[in-house]
Scaffold this motif. Structure first.
Motif, PDB file in Angstrom:
ATOM      1  N   PHE A 182      32.540 -53.705   0.275  1.00  0.00           N
ATOM      2  CA  PHE A 182      31.296 -54.369   0.686  1.00  0.00           C
ATOM      3  C   PHE A 182      30.698 -55.024  -0.542  1.00  0.00           C
ATOM      4  N   ASN A 183      30.216 -56.244  -0.370  1.00  0.00           N
ATOM      5  CA  ASN A 183      29.548 -56.940  -1.470  1.00  0.00           C
ATOM      6  C   ASN A 183      28.139 -57.288  -1.011  1.00  0.00           C
ATOM      7  N   LEU A 184      27.142 -56.571  -1.525  1.00  0.00           N
ATOM      8  CA  LEU A 184      25.774 -56.722  -1.024  1.00  0.00           C
ATOM      9  C   LEU A 184      24.845 -57.325  -2.063  1.00  0.00           C
ATOM     10  N   SER A 185      23.797 -57.973  -1.568  1.00  0.00           N
ATOM     11  CA  SER A 185      22.782 -58.541  -2.471  1.00  0.00           C
ATOM     12  C   SER A 185      21.891 -57.433  -3.017  1.00  0.00           C
ATOM     13  N   THR A 186      21.434 -57.610  -4.241  1.00  0.00           N
ATOM     14  CA  THR A 186      20.517 -56.624  -4.855  1.00  0.00           C
ATOM     15  C   THR A 186      19.261 -57.349  -5.328  1.00  0.00           C
ATOM     16  N   LEU A 187      18.249 -56.568  -5.637  1.00  0.00           N
ATOM     17  CA  LEU A 187      17.023 -57.096  -6.250  1.00  0.00           C
ATOM     18  C   LEU A 187      16.833 -56.377  -7.580  1.00  0.00           C
ATOM     19  N   PRO A 188      16.229 -57.048  -8.575  1.00  0.00           N
ATOM     20  CA  PRO A 188      16.130 -56.441  -9.915  1.00  0.00           C
ATOM     21  C   PRO A 188      15.276 -55.173  -9.917  1.00  0.00           C
ATOM     22  N   ARG A 189      15.657 -54.232 -10.765  1.00  0.00           N
ATOM     23  CA  ARG A 189      14.958 -52.947 -10.818  1.00  0.00           C
ATOM     24  C   ARG A 189      13.527 -53.102 -11.331  1.00  0.00           C
ATOM     25  N   ASP A 190      13.270 -54.158 -12.139  1.00  0.00           N
ATOM     26  CA  ASP A 190      11.921 -54.343 -12.702  1.00  0.00           C
ATOM     27  C   ASP A 190      10.876 -54.618 -11.625  1.00  0.00           C
ATOM     28  N   ASP A 191      11.323 -55.077 -10.458  1.00  0.00           N
ATOM     29  CA  ASP A 191      10.371 -55.354  -9.372  1.00  0.00           C
ATOM     30  C   ASP A 191      10.015 -54.100  -8.584  1.00  0.00           C
ATOM     31  N   PHE A 192      10.731 -52.996  -8.854  1.00  0.00           N
ATOM     32  CA  PHE A 192      10.570 -51.789  -8.026  1.00  0.00           C
ATOM     33  C   PHE A 192       9.300 -51.037  -8.421  1.00  0.00           C
ATOM     34  N   PRO A 193       8.393 -50.783  -7.445  1.00  0.00           N
ATOM     35  CA  PRO A 193       7.134 -50.116  -7.794  1.00  0.00           C
ATOM     36  C   PRO A 193       7.313 -48.600  -7.925  1.00  0.00           C
ATOM     37  N   VAL A 194       6.619 -48.028  -8.892  1.00  0.00           N
ATOM     38  CA  VAL A 194       6.680 -46.574  -9.101  1.00  0.00           C
ATOM     39  C   VAL A 194       5.257 -46.032  -9.009  1.00  0.00           C
ATOM     40  N   ILE A 195       5.073 -44.931  -8.253  1.00  0.00           N
ATOM     41  CA  ILE A 195       3.741 -44.326  -8.141  1.00  0.00           C
ATOM     42  C   ILE A 195       3.393 -43.652  -9.471  1.00  0.00           C
ATOM     43  N   ALA A 196       2.279 -44.080 -10.053  1.00  0.00           N
ATOM     44  CA  ALA A 196       1.823 -43.450 -11.298  1.00  0.00           C
ATOM     45  C   ALA A 196       1.123 -42.143 -10.935  1.00  0.00           C
ATOM     46  N   GLU A 197       1.697 -41.037 -11.386  1.00  0.00           N
ATOM     47  CA  GLU A 197       1.146 -39.729 -10.995  1.00  0.00           C
ATOM     48  C   GLU A 197      -0.158 -39.414 -11.696  1.00  0.00           C
ATOM     49  N   GLY A 198      -0.291 -39.890 -12.959  1.00  0.00           N
ATOM     50  CA  GLY A 198      -1.456 -39.506 -13.741  1.00  0.00           C
ATOM     51  C   GLY A 198      -1.402 -38.012 -14.067  1.00  0.00           C
ATOM     52  N   ALA A 216      24.750 -38.911 -14.454  1.00  0.00           N
ATOM     53  CA  ALA A 216      23.873 -38.661 -13.305  1.00  0.00           C
ATOM     54  C   ALA A 216      23.433 -39.989 -12.700  1.00  0.00           C
ATOM     55  N   ILE A 217      23.253 -39.961 -11.378  1.00  0.00           N
ATOM     56  CA  ILE A 217      22.690 -41.119 -10.696  1.00  0.00           C
ATOM     57  C   ILE A 217      21.364 -40.679 -10.093  1.00  0.00           C
ATOM     58  N   LYS A 218      20.345 -41.493 -10.340  1.00  0.00           N
ATOM     59  CA  LYS A 218      19.022 -41.206  -9.791  1.00  0.00           C
ATOM     60  C   LYS A 218      18.770 -42.188  -8.651  1.00  0.00           C
ATOM     61  N   LEU A 219      18.431 -41.658  -7.479  1.00  0.00           N
ATOM     62  CA  LEU A 219      18.100 -42.509  -6.331  1.00  0.00           C
ATOM     63  C   LEU A 219      16.607 -42.373  -6.068  1.00  0.00           C
ATOM     64  N   MET A 220      15.943 -43.518  -5.829  1.00  0.00           N
ATOM     65  CA  MET A 220      14.497 -43.471  -5.645  1.00  0.00           C
ATOM     66  C   MET A 220      14.073 -44.420  -4.540  1.00  0.00           C
ATOM     67  N   ALA A 221      13.149 -43.957  -3.667  1.00  0.00           N
ATOM     68  CA  ALA A 221      12.616 -44.817  -2.599  1.00  0.00           C
ATOM     69  C   ALA A 221      11.116 -44.583  -2.496  1.00  0.00           C
ATOM     70  N   THR A 222      10.391 -45.598  -2.026  1.00  0.00           N
ATOM     71  CA  THR A 222       8.930 -45.474  -1.918  1.00  0.00           C
ATOM     72  C   THR A 222       8.391 -46.369  -0.811  1.00  0.00           C
ATOM     73  N   ASP A 223       7.221 -45.991  -0.281  1.00  0.00           N
ATOM     74  CA  ASP A 223       6.504 -46.906   0.627  1.00  0.00           C
ATOM     75  C   ASP A 223       5.120 -47.203   0.056  1.00  0.00           C
ATOM     76  N   ASN A 264      14.330 -51.386  -0.277  1.00  0.00           N
ATOM     77  CA  ASN A 264      15.454 -51.028  -1.145  1.00  0.00           C
ATOM     78  C   ASN A 264      15.336 -49.638  -1.741  1.00  0.00           C
ATOM     79  N   VAL A 265      16.483 -49.120  -2.144  1.00  0.00           N
ATOM     80  CA  VAL A 265      16.526 -47.867  -2.901  1.00  0.00           C
ATOM     81  C   VAL A 265      16.905 -48.237  -4.335  1.00  0.00           C
ATOM     82  N   LEU A 266      16.234 -47.626  -5.298  1.00  0.00           N
ATOM     83  CA  LEU A 266      16.551 -47.858  -6.705  1.00  0.00           C
ATOM     84  C   LEU A 266      17.670 -46.901  -7.094  1.00  0.00           C
ATOM     85  N   ILE A 267      18.752 -47.482  -7.637  1.00  0.00           N
ATOM     86  CA  ILE A 267      19.887 -46.654  -8.087  1.00  0.00           C
ATOM     87  C   ILE A 267      19.991 -46.810  -9.601  1.00  0.00           C
ATOM     88  N   GLU A 268      19.868 -45.692 -10.300  1.00  0.00           N
ATOM     89  CA  GLU A 268      19.880 -45.737 -11.758  1.00  0.00           C
ATOM     90  C   GLU A 268      20.975 -44.798 -12.265  1.00  0.00           C
TER      91      GLU A 268
END
Length: 370
Positions: free
Chosen positions: A106-122, A42-49, A32-36
């Motif tokens: 289009f009506n698509l399923s989503t997953l909650p944003r709280d499950d989306f992992p973010v790389i901690a940069e430190g 502004a819309i922030k789009l975020m993706a990660t592996d 998934n892509v996180l859409i905020e």
């Protein structure tokens, strides 16, 4: 969340973020892509592996701030097929997202944003700027030599390090054990004391795509384990390869006394032509060096033989040497000048290839038996 965004803006941004997302994922949220959407329009789009993360901010009309995650590839395919010039409405509520543009819905399923992992940069203690053009040149002239062998994971990227060669410089090198590519540029302010780092192949690929749309400079911040590239509206963050890059300077020959000067284009075309008959097992192109005459030849047990003479300036005693045709073509493809120098020793020693002694790029190629 409720927002409206231009199709072209959405599509461009999605094309950047969705390519980070792996096609096959065992963890659904990583598809998934996180859409905020924020109240400031502004819309922030975020993706990660989990190793690489991209965040891009674009302007939009936001009616209701909020965030959700939705399949990156599906949304990208939808945006691609929507009518040009259309306004795309995104409305997320109760585990679904309604996407409308023109007459399409289009009506698509989503997953909650709280499950989306973010790389901690430190902490990223080293920070400097590099012109986008310089970074492009570094990548283009080295990445073809990155190893794809997973067992030698420490070669699966470009090694960046600083050194003092009479003046402070930043060097970038890649090798797969058969060939080596290295680019040297003046050291940017702020890069002193930078640790030697290996930037992974996938990050290099995504970075190169984004650089085509960047004017000016790229802000680079790094630690020993992470690197972040600021590219205008996009931020690319990657984990670095945890390994030790070999001391490649030991394989750069310094005493090769036989010099061949040749036009890279006619050389490249000649190699490409004779290599046409080479099968996978016999990819070696033999170079027979005589005074001011180079003969390229390939012998294939299945197909026969091919030979071509190319003009070149060579002084010294003639000899034969063989190279992997594809490796030689990769290097010649990076030469921009009208002349290329090959510094040779003998049929078994590594060959040094460069435009001239002032060129920022340098290549080393191991010969093959012919």
């Amino acid at each position: 969340m409720k927002a409206t965004i231009e199709r072209a803006t959405l599509l461009k941004s999605l094309s950047h973020v969705q390519s980070v997302v792996e096609r096959r994922n065992t963890i659904p949220i990583l598809s998934n892509v996180l859409i905020e959407a924020s109240a400031d329009g502004a819309i922030k789009l975020m993706a990660t592996d989990l190793d690489l993360q991209i965040v891009e901010s674009v302007s939009a009309q936001v009616e209701q701030p909020g965030a959700t995650t939705i399949s990156a590839h599906t949304l990208f395919d939808i945006a691609r097929k929507l009518p040009e010039g259309s306004q795309v409405s995104l409305h997320a509520a109760e585990g679904k997202m309604l996407i409308q543009a023109g007459r399409a819905r289009f009506n698509l399923s989503t997953l909650p944003r709280d499950d989306f992992p973010v790389i901690a940069e430190g902490d990223l203690p080293t920070s400097f700027e590099l012109p986008a053009e310089t970074l492009k040149q570094i990548i283009d002239k080295t990445r073809f030599a990155i190893s794809t062998e997973e067992t030698r994971y420490y070669l699966n990227g470009i090694y960046f390090h600083v050194s003092d060669d009479g003046q402070p410089v930043l060097k970038a090198a890649a090798t797969d054990g058969h060939r080596l590519a290295r680019v040297t540029v003046p050291r940017p302010d702020g890069a002193d004391g930078m640790p030697g780092i290996i930037v992974p192949r996938k990050c290099i690929g995504e970075l190169r795509k984004l650089l085509d749309e960047v004017d000016g400079s790229v802000q680079i911040s790094l630690s020993a384990s992470k690197i972040r590239f600021g590219l205008g509206s996009a931020i690319l963050t990657s984990k670095l390869i945890d390994g030790t890059f070999p001391d490649y300077s030991r394989v750069i020959p310094t005493a090769n006394d036989k010099l061949l000067k040749i036009d890279p284009r006619s050389f490249e075309e000649g190699v490409d032509r004779v290599a046409t008959i080479a099968t996978e097992k016999t990819r070696a192109v033999k170079m027979t060096l005589d005074r001011d005459k180079i003969t390229l030849s390939v012998t294939s047990p299945e197909n026969g033989t091919a030979a071509e003479e190319v003009p070149g300036a060579f002084q010294g005693e003639g000899f034969d040497i063989g190279f992997n045709a594809r490796y030689l073509l990769d290097i010649l493809g990076q030469i921009d000048s009208d002349l290329v120098e090959l510094h040779l020793a003998d049929a078994a020693a590594p060959t040094l290839i460069r435009e001239d002694d002032r060129s920022p790029a340098l290549y080393v190629l191991m010969p093959m038996r012919v």
